[in-house]
Design a protein around this motif. Structure first.
Motif, PDB file in Angstrom:
ATOM      1  N   PHE A 204     101.899  71.801  38.019  1.00  0.00           N
ATOM      2  CA  PHE A 204     101.447  72.777  39.016  1.00  0.00           C
ATOM      3  C   PHE A 204     101.025  74.091  38.367  1.00  0.00           C
ATOM      4  CE2 PHE A 204     103.852  70.954  42.944  1.00  0.00           C
ATOM      5  CZ  PHE A 204     103.061  69.822  42.867  1.00  0.00           C
ATOM      6  N   ILE A 205     101.700  74.471  37.284  1.00  0.00           N
ATOM      7  CA  ILE A 205     101.318  75.695  36.573  1.00  0.00           C
ATOM      8  C   ILE A 205      99.921  75.545  35.983  1.00  0.00           C
ATOM      9  CG2 ILE A 205     101.791  77.078  34.498  1.00  0.00           C
ATOM     10  CD1 ILE A 205     104.778  76.741  35.128  1.00  0.00           C
ATOM     11  N   VAL A 206      99.637  74.370  35.426  1.00  0.00           N
ATOM     12  CA  VAL A 206      98.308  74.102  34.869  1.00  0.00           C
ATOM     13  C   VAL A 206      97.249  74.164  35.968  1.00  0.00           C
ATOM     14  CG1 VAL A 206      96.841  72.359  33.800  1.00  0.00           C
ATOM     15  CG2 VAL A 206      99.150  72.736  32.930  1.00  0.00           C
ATOM     16  N   ILE A 207      97.545  73.553  37.114  1.00  0.00           N
ATOM     17  CA  ILE A 207      96.576  73.571  38.219  1.00  0.00           C
ATOM     18  C   ILE A 207      96.352  74.997  38.712  1.00  0.00           C
ATOM     19  CG2 ILE A 207      96.124  72.812  40.582  1.00  0.00           C
ATOM     20  CD1 ILE A 207      97.738  70.289  39.975  1.00  0.00           C
ATOM     21  N   ALA A 208      97.454  75.745  38.888  1.00  0.00           N
ATOM     22  CA  ALA A 208      97.338  77.130  39.348  1.00  0.00           C
ATOM     23  C   ALA A 208      96.545  77.966  38.351  1.00  0.00           C
ATOM     24  CB  ALA A 208      98.727  77.729  39.554  1.00  0.00           C
ATOM     25  N   ALA A 209      96.754  77.721  37.062  1.00  0.00           N
ATOM     26  CA  ALA A 209      96.024  78.461  36.038  1.00  0.00           C
ATOM     27  C   ALA A 209      94.528  78.173  36.132  1.00  0.00           C
ATOM     28  CB  ALA A 209      96.547  78.088  34.650  1.00  0.00           C
ATOM     29  N   PHE A 210      94.175  76.917  36.386  1.00  0.00           N
ATOM     30  CA  PHE A 210      92.762  76.568  36.480  1.00  0.00           C
ATOM     31  C   PHE A 210      92.127  77.113  37.760  1.00  0.00           C
ATOM     32  CE2 PHE A 210      93.363  73.947  32.841  1.00  0.00           C
ATOM     33  CZ  PHE A 210      92.093  73.741  32.319  1.00  0.00           C
ATOM     34  N   THR A 211      92.928  77.333  38.801  1.00  0.00           N
ATOM     35  CA  THR A 211      92.345  77.956  39.992  1.00  0.00           C
ATOM     36  C   THR A 211      91.881  79.369  39.673  1.00  0.00           C
ATOM     37  OG1 THR A 211      94.428  78.883  40.863  1.00  0.00           O
ATOM     38  CG2 THR A 211      93.860  76.638  41.534  1.00  0.00           C
ATOM     39  N   LEU A 212      92.541  80.010  38.709  1.00  0.00           N
ATOM     40  CA  LEU A 212      92.111  81.355  38.307  1.00  0.00           C
ATOM     41  C   LEU A 212      90.707  81.318  37.726  1.00  0.00           C
ATOM     42  CD1 LEU A 212      95.378  82.752  36.665  1.00  0.00           C
ATOM     43  CD2 LEU A 212      94.359  83.463  38.836  1.00  0.00           C
ATOM     44  N   LEU A 213      90.399  80.272  36.964  1.00  0.00           N
ATOM     45  CA  LEU A 213      89.051  80.136  36.412  1.00  0.00           C
ATOM     46  C   LEU A 213      88.019  80.076  37.539  1.00  0.00           C
ATOM     47  CD1 LEU A 213      89.332  77.534  33.493  1.00  0.00           C
ATOM     48  CD2 LEU A 213      89.188  80.019  33.338  1.00  0.00           C
ATOM     49  N   LEU A 214      88.342  79.331  38.570  1.00  0.00           N
ATOM     50  CA  LEU A 214      87.422  79.206  39.692  1.00  0.00           C
ATOM     51  C   LEU A 214      87.269  80.529  40.428  1.00  0.00           C
ATOM     52  CD1 LEU A 214      87.829  76.214  38.968  1.00  0.00           C
ATOM     53  CD2 LEU A 214      87.885  75.716  41.409  1.00  0.00           C
ATOM     54  N   GLU A 215      88.364  81.284  40.531  1.00  0.00           N
ATOM     55  CA  GLU A 215      88.295  82.590  41.202  1.00  0.00           C
ATOM     56  C   GLU A 215      87.467  83.567  40.371  1.00  0.00           C
ATOM     57  OE1 GLU A 215      89.219  82.253  44.006  1.00  0.00           O
ATOM     58  OE2 GLU A 215      90.936  80.927  44.084  1.00  0.00           O
ATOM     59  N   PHE A 216      87.630  83.556  39.040  1.00  0.00           N
ATOM     60  CA  PHE A 216      86.823  84.419  38.177  1.00  0.00           C
ATOM     61  C   PHE A 216      85.348  84.090  38.344  1.00  0.00           C
ATOM     62  CE2 PHE A 216      90.598  84.380  35.003  1.00  0.00           C
ATOM     63  CZ  PHE A 216      91.231  85.388  35.712  1.00  0.00           C
ATOM     64  N   ASP A 217      85.047  82.799  38.364  1.00  0.00           N
ATOM     65  CA  ASP A 217      83.664  82.364  38.503  1.00  0.00           C
ATOM     66  C   ASP A 217      83.108  82.761  39.865  1.00  0.00           C
ATOM     67  OD1 ASP A 217      81.422  80.712  37.347  1.00  0.00           O
ATOM     68  OD2 ASP A 217      81.753  79.613  39.214  1.00  0.00           O
ATOM     69  N   GLN A 218      83.956  82.631  40.884  1.00  0.00           N
ATOM     70  CA  GLN A 218      83.535  83.012  42.234  1.00  0.00           C
ATOM     71  C   GLN A 218      83.179  84.499  42.274  1.00  0.00           C
ATOM     72  OE1 GLN A 218      83.652  80.713  45.009  1.00  0.00           O
ATOM     73  NE2 GLN A 218      82.358  82.258  45.913  1.00  0.00           N
ATOM     74  N   ALA A 219      84.003  85.342  41.652  1.00  0.00           N
ATOM     75  CA  ALA A 219      83.737  86.776  41.622  1.00  0.00           C
ATOM     76  C   ALA A 219      82.445  87.073  40.870  1.00  0.00           C
ATOM     77  CB  ALA A 219      84.911  87.502  40.961  1.00  0.00           C
ATOM     78  N   ASP A 220      82.235  86.387  39.745  1.00  0.00           N
ATOM     79  CA  ASP A 220      81.015  86.566  38.962  1.00  0.00           C
ATOM     80  C   ASP A 220      79.783  86.242  39.781  1.00  0.00           C
ATOM     81  OD1 ASP A 220      81.335  87.681  36.506  1.00  0.00           O
ATOM     82  OD2 ASP A 220      81.355  85.798  35.376  1.00  0.00           O
ATOM     83  N   GLU A 221      79.844  85.147  40.513  1.00  0.00           N
ATOM     84  CA  GLU A 221      78.689  84.728  41.293  1.00  0.00           C
ATOM     85  C   GLU A 221      78.422  85.671  42.464  1.00  0.00           C
ATOM     86  OE1 GLU A 221      76.624  82.763  40.254  1.00  0.00           O
ATOM     87  OE2 GLU A 221      77.758  81.772  38.686  1.00  0.00           O
ATOM     88  N   MET A 222      79.471  86.257  43.019  1.00  0.00           N
ATOM     89  CA  MET A 222      79.279  87.254  44.075  1.00  0.00           C
ATOM     90  C   MET A 222      78.527  88.461  43.535  1.00  0.00           C
ATOM     91  SD  MET A 222      82.685  87.454  46.450  1.00  0.00           S
ATOM     92  CE  MET A 222      83.001  86.219  47.706  1.00  0.00           C
ATOM     93  N   VAL A 223      78.897  88.879  42.318  1.00  0.00           N
ATOM     94  CA  VAL A 223      78.222  90.011  41.697  1.00  0.00           C
ATOM     95  C   VAL A 223      76.765  89.659  41.424  1.00  0.00           C
ATOM     96  CG1 VAL A 223      78.122  91.481  39.644  1.00  0.00           C
ATOM     97  CG2 VAL A 223      80.337  90.934  40.678  1.00  0.00           C
TER      98      VAL A 223
END
Length: 260
Positions: A204-223
């Motif tokens: 679960f820690i690995v999965i949660a960590a990878f969700t951060l990658l998706l959130e970073f990417d989401q923020a980048d794409e919003m910008v």
């Protein structure tokens, strides 16, 4: 924009002033990202995301520290705070709109839950100091995943996104099943105790960590897409949700490791 691990991101607007926005050399006619809503407002910047996320995380930490320091009498607030948090999360998922008020209320509610949970763990002699360790662990994972994202060591692709989303859904199903079985069998399916609990916790820690990658990417794409600055609050909500899950899993894992 790519589908995020946060269900709320999957319902972002898909039409507007940036309908022709393309990313990564995608073929014409295929637009995997939602277009920015037409607006005359100032477009979102990285600084907006950083400031709003800092404010939200600061609210989580403040509420958590106050709850933990208040003692067992305040721990009873954890249940209503959890319900408030779940309610806001569901609302944000089905009605994805940026809201400073909802993001900060959600952050405060999560802070109360984390403060009570940490306080309960800290009240056990052999677990004292576990809260600080969990905070350090969460910060380390966050910084590590940010470095991984910024350096491009792991690219957020549609395939990776699908795998992470599937992992999040699978984790939710497992925990729900464990909870339901727990009403009839002590310990449920045994997914949160012993060596199996340690293994599940690491997963679960690995999965949660990878969700951060998706959130970073989401923020980048919003910008990149020129979303209005107020959408930084929505990004902050997603990051807080991921970090809260990550903290809880690290806290539980540390507790299990100390018991072994």
């Amino acid at each position: 924009m790519r589908t995020s691990s946060n269900p709320a991101f999957r319902n972002l607007p898909s039409s507007g002033g940036y309908a022709s926005f393309q990313h990564g050399g995608q073929a014409a006619g295929y637009d995997p990202y939602p277009s920015a809503p037409p607006t005359a407002e100032r477009p979102i910047t990285v600084d907006d995301v950083v400031l709003k996320t800092t404010a939200a995380l600061g609210t989580v930490i403040l509420a958590g520290v106050l709850t933990a320091m208040s003692g067992p009498a305040m721990y009873a607030l954890a249940l209503p705070a959890a319900l408030v948090g779940i309610g806001i999360a569901i609302f944000m998922c089905f009605r994805p709109k940026p809201s400073a008020a909802l993001t900060l209320i959600y952050s405060a509610a999560q802070g109360v839950v984390l403060g009570a949970l940490t306080g309960l763990f800290e009240s056990i002699p052999q677990l004292q100091g576990i809260g600080v360790q969990a905070i350090i662990g969460t910060a380390a994972v966050f910084i590590g995943m940010l470095i991984v994202y910024k350096t491009g060591a792991i690219r957020v692709t549609p395939r990776l996104t699908k795998m992470v989303v599937a992992g999040v859904i699978g984790a939710g199903v497992l925990m729900l099943a464990n909870l339901l079985v727990g009403f009839f069998v002590p310990g449920g399916l045994g997914l949160r105790s012993g060596w199996m609990g340690i293994g599940i916790g690491l997963l679960f820690i690995v999965i949660a960590a990878f969700t951060l990658l998706l959130e970073f990417d989401q923020a980048d794409e919003m910008v990149r897409a020129g979303y209005p600055a107020k959408w930084a609050w929505f990004t902050a909500f997603g990051l807080v949700a991921s970090l809260v899950w990550l903290y809880v899993e690290i806290l539980r894992l540390l507790a299990l490791l100390r018991e072994e």
